[in-house]
Design an enzyme around this catalytic site. Structure first.
Site, mmCIF file in Angstrom:
data_model
loop_
_atom_site.group_PDB
_atom_site.id
_atom_site.type_symbol
_atom_site.label_atom_id
_atom_site.label_comp_id
_atom_site.label_asym_id
_atom_site.label_seq_id
_atom_site.Cartn_x
_atom_site.Cartn_y
_atom_site.Cartn_z
ATOM 1 N N TYR A 52 0.823 -1.216 0.000
ATOM 2 C CA TYR A 52 0.000 0.000 0.000
ATOM 3 C C TYR A 52 0.855 1.263 0.000
ATOM 4 O O TYR A 52 0.485 2.268 -0.581
ATOM 5 C CB TYR A 52 -0.881 0.037 1.262
ATOM 6 C CG TYR A 52 -2.265 -0.544 1.092
ATOM 7 C CD1 TYR A 52 -2.431 -1.883 0.768
ATOM 8 C CD2 TYR A 52 -3.395 0.242 1.282
ATOM 9 C CE1 TYR A 52 -3.703 -2.418 0.633
ATOM 10 C CE2 TYR A 52 -4.662 -0.286 1.153
ATOM 11 C CZ TYR A 52 -4.823 -1.618 0.831
ATOM 12 O OH TYR A 52 -6.068 -2.132 0.696
ATOM 13 N N LYS A 108 2.171 -15.190 2.839
ATOM 14 C CA LYS A 108 2.377 -15.930 1.588
ATOM 15 C C LYS A 108 3.863 -16.231 1.504
ATOM 16 O O LYS A 108 4.555 -15.899 0.536
ATOM 17 C CB LYS A 108 1.871 -15.075 0.404
ATOM 18 C CG LYS A 108 1.840 -15.779 -0.941
ATOM 19 C CD LYS A 108 0.767 -16.852 -1.067
ATOM 20 C CE LYS A 108 0.918 -17.591 -2.388
ATOM 21 N NZ LYS A 108 0.036 -18.786 -2.482
ATOM 22 N N ASP A 115 -4.026 -17.873 0.623
ATOM 23 C CA ASP A 115 -5.017 -18.536 -0.234
ATOM 24 C C ASP A 115 -5.773 -19.589 0.560
ATOM 25 O O ASP A 115 -7.004 -19.694 0.489
ATOM 26 C CB ASP A 115 -4.372 -19.116 -1.508
ATOM 27 C CG ASP A 115 -3.113 -19.941 -1.259
ATOM 28 O OD1 ASP A 115 -2.588 -19.927 -0.111
ATOM 29 O OD2 ASP A 115 -2.655 -20.608 -2.198
ATOM 30 N N ASP A 122 -6.980 -6.471 3.988
ATOM 31 C CA ASP A 122 -8.038 -5.777 3.243
ATOM 32 C C ASP A 122 -8.966 -6.799 2.597
ATOM 33 O O ASP A 122 -10.197 -6.715 2.702
ATOM 34 C CB ASP A 122 -7.392 -4.888 2.172
ATOM 35 C CG ASP A 122 -8.420 -4.138 1.346
ATOM 36 O OD1 ASP A 122 -9.353 -3.559 1.951
ATOM 37 O OD2 ASP A 122 -8.308 -4.134 0.107
ATOM 38 N N ASP A 131 -13.031 -8.196 3.873
ATOM 39 C CA ASP A 131 -14.250 -8.164 3.039
ATOM 40 C C ASP A 131 -14.848 -9.565 2.947
ATOM 41 O O ASP A 131 -16.065 -9.743 2.978
ATOM 42 C CB ASP A 131 -13.941 -7.656 1.625
ATOM 43 C CG ASP A 131 -14.089 -6.145 1.490
ATOM 44 O OD1 ASP A 131 -13.836 -5.426 2.481
ATOM 45 O OD2 ASP A 131 -14.460 -5.673 0.390
HETATM 46 C C1 IPM Z 1 -10.609 -0.470 3.618
HETATM 47 C C2 IPM Z 1 -10.724 0.157 2.254
HETATM 48 C C3 IPM Z 1 -9.487 1.021 1.990
HETATM 49 C C4 IPM Z 1 -8.280 0.093 2.012
HETATM 50 C C5 IPM Z 1 -9.536 1.842 0.678
HETATM 51 C C6 IPM Z 1 -10.738 2.765 0.649
HETATM 52 C C7 IPM Z 1 -8.284 2.615 0.449
HETATM 53 O O1 IPM Z 1 -10.914 -0.820 1.288
HETATM 54 O O2 IPM Z 1 -10.498 0.266 4.610
HETATM 55 O O3 IPM Z 1 -10.639 -1.700 3.700
HETATM 56 O O4 IPM Z 1 -7.958 -0.535 0.994
HETATM 57 O O5 IPM Z 1 -7.657 -0.004 3.075
HETATM 58 MG MG MG Z 2 -11.199 -2.775 2.065
#
Ligand code: IPM
Ligand code: MG
Length: 352
Positions: free
Chosen positions: A136, A186, A218, A242, A246
């Site tokens: 990042y 990884k 993975d 990240d 999700d």
């Molecule tokens: C999160 C988001 C951010 C990230 C984006 C908006 C930059 O996806 O907080 O998970 O990738 O960290």
């Molecule tokens: Mg995110």
């Protein structure tokens, strides 16, 4: 207790407003809320996604309540002017290297998960994501390859101290809760990950009571949706965290339910300085329609009360109220229901 409220773009303002109403409903003495611009909205008003006045406001506050950033009309701007730079800049500038993302299926609400109920029932994990390093924040750019092609490049790296300090956060969380710790990397492919693993093993020496294992990312993705019960605390880097958070949120039922806390080393008179935000984005497709689920932001406010203000009882009240609202069928469109942003906020407040 000074809170900087940074609503941002898209659904950010709607969900943040409901979280603020919940905080106000608790009538905490000495609570001051100060609003600032971030993201695309800030770019349009001030020419920068993270203006100096917002940085000043953030620096003066004891905690930050953040909505979301991201605006498709800004996607063609130079990268340093894009809305996402506001959140990345705040994390980096404020040294918020530890991102806590709890993901759990509320008891009795297994049916909200797209997973089989017997599998979903076991999902209760804390993802500890490193937040200020990794690919990042590495150098990145475009170049022309020897073959004359355009090439994009990003560099991934972690320094020992970056891994060590986030590892301590995760080990402490595991030690206090008695949960096992899984470090996700990884290391079979990436040197960055091999260093990560070496440092985690070294730090483990300080926490003999914590059961530690290592998993490739993975495999971890597969286990989160097939055997979520095997995870307690999950320690991982910025990029993998990240993606896995999700994934975990989808397994819970909706990304509209997951809060987060981003902490660093700075403390205030009340607790640890932190930034609190839902893990979802700005959802431009439903912005301004009053449809977004504010629960993730409301739960982020609960995390703020716990970590930044030592208000454990009030944090519990909010979390219990959200659980009750869900159990009573107060579901947003994200969960197949018909409740809108304001109605969900009101339902949570009624159950405080
Ligand atoms: C999160 C988001 C951010 C990230 C984006 C908006 C930059 O996806 O907080 O998970 O990738 O960290
Ligand atoms: Mg995110």
């Amino acid at each position: 207790m000074k809170i900087a409220v940074l609503p941002g773009d898209g659904i950010g303002p709607e969900v943040t407003a409901e979280a603020v109403r919940v905080l106000e409903a608790l009538s905490l003495p000495g609570l001051t809320l100060l609003e600032g611009d971030v993201g695309g909205v800030a770019y349009k008003r001030h020419g920068h996604p993270l203006p100096q006045e917002t940085l000043d406001l953030a620096g003066e506050a004891d905690a930050i309540l953040f909505g979301a950033v991201g605006d498709p009309s800004c996607d063609t701007l130079e990268r340093h002017l894009r809305p996402e730079q506001a959140i990345l800049g705040l994390r980096k500038h404020l040294g918020l290297f530890a991102n806590l993302r709890p993901a759990r299926v509320f008891a009795g609400l297994e049916h909200l998960s797209p997973l089989r109920a017997d599998i979903a029932a076991g999902l209760d994990m804390l993802i500890v994501r490193e937040l200020t390093g990794d690919v990042y924040f590495g150098a990145k750019g475009r170049r022309v390859s020897e073959a004359g092609e355009h090439e994009g490049w990003d560099s991934m790296s972690y320094c020992e101290h970056e891994v060590r300090r986030i590892a301590h956060v995760a080990f402490r969380a595991a030690a206090t809760s008695g949960l096992p710790l899984t470090s996700v990397d990884k290391a079979n492919v990436l040197e960055t990950s091999q260093l990560w693993r070496d440092v985690v093993i070294e730090v483990a020496g300080d926490y003999p009571q914590v059961a530690l294992d290592h998993m490739y990312v993975d495999n971890a993705a597969m286990q989160v949706v097939s055997h979520p019960e095997r995870f307690g605390v999950v320690l991982t880097g910025n990029l993998f965290g990240d993606i896995l958070s999700d994934l975990a949120s989808a397994a819970v039922g909706s990304i509209g339910l997951l809060p987060s806390a981003s902490l660093g080393e700075r403390t205030t008179a009340f607790g640890t300085f932190g930034l609190y935000e839902p893990i979802h984005g700005s959802a431009p497709d439903i912005a301004g329609q009053g449809k977004a689920n504010p629960m993730a932001t409301i739960l982020s406010a609960a995390m703020m009360l716990r970590h930044s203000f030592g208000r454990e009882a009030e944090a519990d009240r909010i979390e219990v109220a959200v659980g009750k609202a869900l159990a009573d069928g107060i579901l947003g469109g994200d969960l197949g229901g018909t409740y809108g942003t304001a109605a969900i906020g009101a339902a949570v407040r009624e159950r405080l």
